[in-house]
Design a protein around this motif. Structure first.
Motif, PDB file in Angstrom:
ATOM      1  N   SER A   1       9.475  -7.224 -11.206  1.00  0.00           N
ATOM      2  CA  SER A   1      10.563  -7.433 -11.617  1.00  0.00           C
ATOM      3  C   SER A   1      11.233  -6.450 -10.417  1.00  0.00           C
ATOM      4  O   SER A   1      10.380  -5.677  -9.897  1.00  0.00           O
ATOM      5  CB  SER A   1      11.152  -6.504 -13.295  1.00  0.00           C
ATOM      6  N   ARG A   2      12.187  -6.918  -9.939  1.00  0.00           N
ATOM      7  CA  ARG A   2      13.467  -6.278  -9.143  1.00  0.00           C
ATOM      8  C   ARG A   2      13.820  -5.245  -9.530  1.00  0.00           C
ATOM      9  O   ARG A   2      14.938  -4.444  -9.901  1.00  0.00           O
ATOM     10  CB  ARG A   2      15.015  -7.063  -8.329  1.00  0.00           C
ATOM     11  N   SER A   3      13.145  -3.999 -10.020  1.00  0.00           N
ATOM     12  CA  SER A   3      13.181  -2.871 -10.907  1.00  0.00           C
ATOM     13  C   SER A   3      12.293  -1.654  -9.869  1.00  0.00           C
ATOM     14  O   SER A   3      11.460  -1.777  -9.730  1.00  0.00           O
ATOM     15  CB  SER A   3      13.008  -2.708 -12.382  1.00  0.00           C
ATOM     16  N   GLY A   4      12.325  -0.601 -10.260  1.00  0.00           N
ATOM     17  CA  GLY A   4      11.701   0.713 -10.126  1.00  0.00           C
ATOM     18  C   GLY A   4      11.524   0.236  -8.519  1.00  0.00           C
ATOM     19  O   GLY A   4      12.337   0.149  -7.336  1.00  0.00           O
ATOM     20  N   ALA A   5      10.169   0.747  -8.252  1.00  0.00           N
ATOM     21  CA  ALA A   5       9.770   0.744  -6.885  1.00  0.00           C
ATOM     22  C   ALA A   5       9.166   0.236  -6.644  1.00  0.00           C
ATOM     23  O   ALA A   5       8.448  -0.901  -5.891  1.00  0.00           O
ATOM     24  CB  ALA A   5       8.235   2.510  -6.932  1.00  0.00           C
ATOM     25  N   PHE A   6       8.689  -1.314  -7.564  1.00  0.00           N
ATOM     26  CA  PHE A   6       8.424  -2.839  -6.899  1.00  0.00           C
ATOM     27  C   PHE A   6       9.161  -3.378  -6.201  1.00  0.00           C
ATOM     28  O   PHE A   6       8.508  -3.766  -4.837  1.00  0.00           O
ATOM     29  CB  PHE A   6       8.387  -3.800  -8.565  1.00  0.00           C
ATOM     30  N   PRO A   7      10.211  -3.199  -5.782  1.00  0.00           N
ATOM     31  CA  PRO A   7      11.183  -3.976  -4.440  1.00  0.00           C
ATOM     32  C   PRO A   7       9.983  -3.611  -3.139  1.00  0.00           C
ATOM     33  O   PRO A   7      10.280  -3.999  -2.415  1.00  0.00           O
ATOM     34  CB  PRO A   7      12.293  -4.069  -5.103  1.00  0.00           C
ATOM     35  N   GLU A   8      10.364  -1.905  -3.684  1.00  0.00           N
ATOM     36  CA  GLU A   8       9.693  -1.425  -2.418  1.00  0.00           C
ATOM     37  C   GLU A   8       8.097  -1.478  -2.317  1.00  0.00           C
ATOM     38  O   GLU A   8       7.730  -1.860  -0.867  1.00  0.00           O
ATOM     39  CB  GLU A   8       9.772   0.175  -2.483  1.00  0.00           C
ATOM     40  N   LEU A   9       7.701  -1.567  -2.924  1.00  0.00           N
ATOM     41  CA  LEU A   9       5.982  -2.152  -3.178  1.00  0.00           C
ATOM     42  C   LEU A   9       5.834  -3.924  -3.091  1.00  0.00           C
ATOM     43  O   LEU A   9       4.910  -3.673  -2.013  1.00  0.00           O
ATOM     44  CB  LEU A   9       5.428  -1.997  -4.232  1.00  0.00           C
TER      45      LEU A   9
END
Length: 395
Positions: free
Chosen positions: A321-329
């Motif tokens: 999901s596009r939430s928290g640190a997931f987009p960075e990862l």
């Protein structure tokens, strides 16, 4: 430089499946290779799993013992003479930073600098009113608020703080407290994972890995309801591998996590689910060889996720999901990010029709970015800066 790291985990029977230990092992062994003297205070089980010196400490019974209990007497007995020439202390469970600060002062009559490493916060999400929603697995009888208070003290009083992502840093600064110094350093991954990009999964079933705990705030029940929809009519063509959700957990741990037991039973009943146990890193790597992709948990405020990094390091994509640190990862494979249920279902349905193959290019980028040598260089620089500015003799 003499570096001591304190690892406080409540399930020592499967340390190689514990992200905290894996991180410490990779980081500390690399720092040792750089020429630093390393001591790890950890459960006795760690002695056979790492090349750095381990001084055994007692394992806490439960996640709350890990955060609120500190066996001062046994730690003193185990560490006699250790503290006289220590340059810096890394505290993995930041809630115990205060007793460690006091203990090291009493034992050495010195002010040994402490870096609080914040690898988690007991926060599920932030609602539209900017209020914190606590992690339910750490909020029995309202205890998450007490944990937050202890973390706030630990980061503000420590000489420095290390955190895993830009998202985590902003969350910490905006909602928890203001460290004297703060540094973003991503966790390292095993560089040998890159070699797994050479292995193409078989052309049989689509294999998906769900390598996460079955906590309520991980959205496991909801996520598998979504998977049911996407796989309808394809149950015989797909297999979701779920790493053993129970493992070797003590009775006291099971009592505090009834939800996971119930969800495990529901997940196991699905025809496309296969429960697997990877009892070693070698077995875990063999599992990664066989999969087409991974799926992230449905978390609103993840600080990071080592299981996702592992999958990416093999060149496989991860649906997240596009939430928290997931987009960075997932910045190297952002096409696999989704915002809501229908988008997840559509993306998974597309994957069923056309399974991805491992990308050596993705594996190389991820492994270079999170290589232990690269991460250890960042830690070394910060450790040297912090230790030179903090350690003092007490007159």
């Amino acid at each position: 430089m003499k570096i001591v790291s304190y690892l406080n985990v409540s399930n020592p029977n499967n340390l190689l499946a514990d992200s905290g230990f894996v991180l410490q092992k990779l980081l500390l062994e690399t720092l040792s290779n750089f020429g630093h003297e390393i001591v790890l205070l950890a459960p006795i089980e760690a002695q056979k799993l790492t090349t750095v010196r381990v001084i055994p400490i007692e394992s806490p019974l439960t996640k709350y013992h890990a955060r609120f209990n500190f066996d001062w007497k046994s730690v003193v007995a185990s560490t006699q003479g250790l503290w006289n020439d220590v340059d810096i202390l890394i505290v993995n469970q930041v809630e115990v930073a205060a007793p460690l600060k006091a203990l090291t002062f009493i034992e050495s009559q010195r002010n040994i600098p402490i870096i609080s490493y914040v690898h988690y916060l007991p926060i599920d999400s932030i609602n539209s009113e900017e209020e914190l929603i606590y992690d339910s697995s750490l909020n029995d009888v309202g205890l998450a608020a007490w944990i937050i208070g202890t973390i706030k003290t630990a980061i503000e009083c420590a000489d420095a703080c290390v955190i895993e992502s830009q998202f985590a840093k902003e969350l910490l600064l905006n909602k928890i407290g203001k460290p004297k110094q703060i540094k973003i350093i991503h966790p390292p991954i095993e560089p040998e994972l890159q070699s797994l990009s050479r292995f193409n999964p078989s052309s049989g079933k689509l294999k998906i890995l769900y390598n996460h705990r079955l906590y309520a705030h991980y959205g496991t029940a909801e996520l598998f309801d979504w998977i049911d929809v996407a796989l309808k009519g394809y149950e015989n063509d797909c297999e979701v591998l779920v790493t053993s959700p129970r493992g070797k957990r003590s009775q006291s741990q099971r009592i505090l996590d009834v939800y996971s037991e119930n969800v495990a039973n529901a997940v196991c009943s699905r025809p496309y689910v296969k429960i697997i146990e990877a009892k070693s890193r070698t077995e875990y790597h063999k599992v990664l060889e066989t999969i087409h992709l991974g799926i992230a948990p449905l978390r609103s405020a993840p600080l990071w996720n080592l299981s996702i990094a592992d999958v990416l390091a093999t060149g496989r994509p991860v649906l997240a999901s596009r939430s928290g640190a997931f987009p960075e990862l997932l910045e190297d494979s952002s096409e696999y990010l989704f915002s809501e249920r229908d988008e997840f279902i559509a993306k998974l349905y597309e994957i069923i029709q056309s399974p991805p193959i491992p990308s050596p290019t993705l594996a190389e980028r991820i492994c270079n970015k999170f290589h232990p040598t690269n991460i250890a260089f960042q830690w070394e620089k910060f450790l040297l800066e912090t230790s030179s500015g903090g350690k003092t003799e007490i007159p």
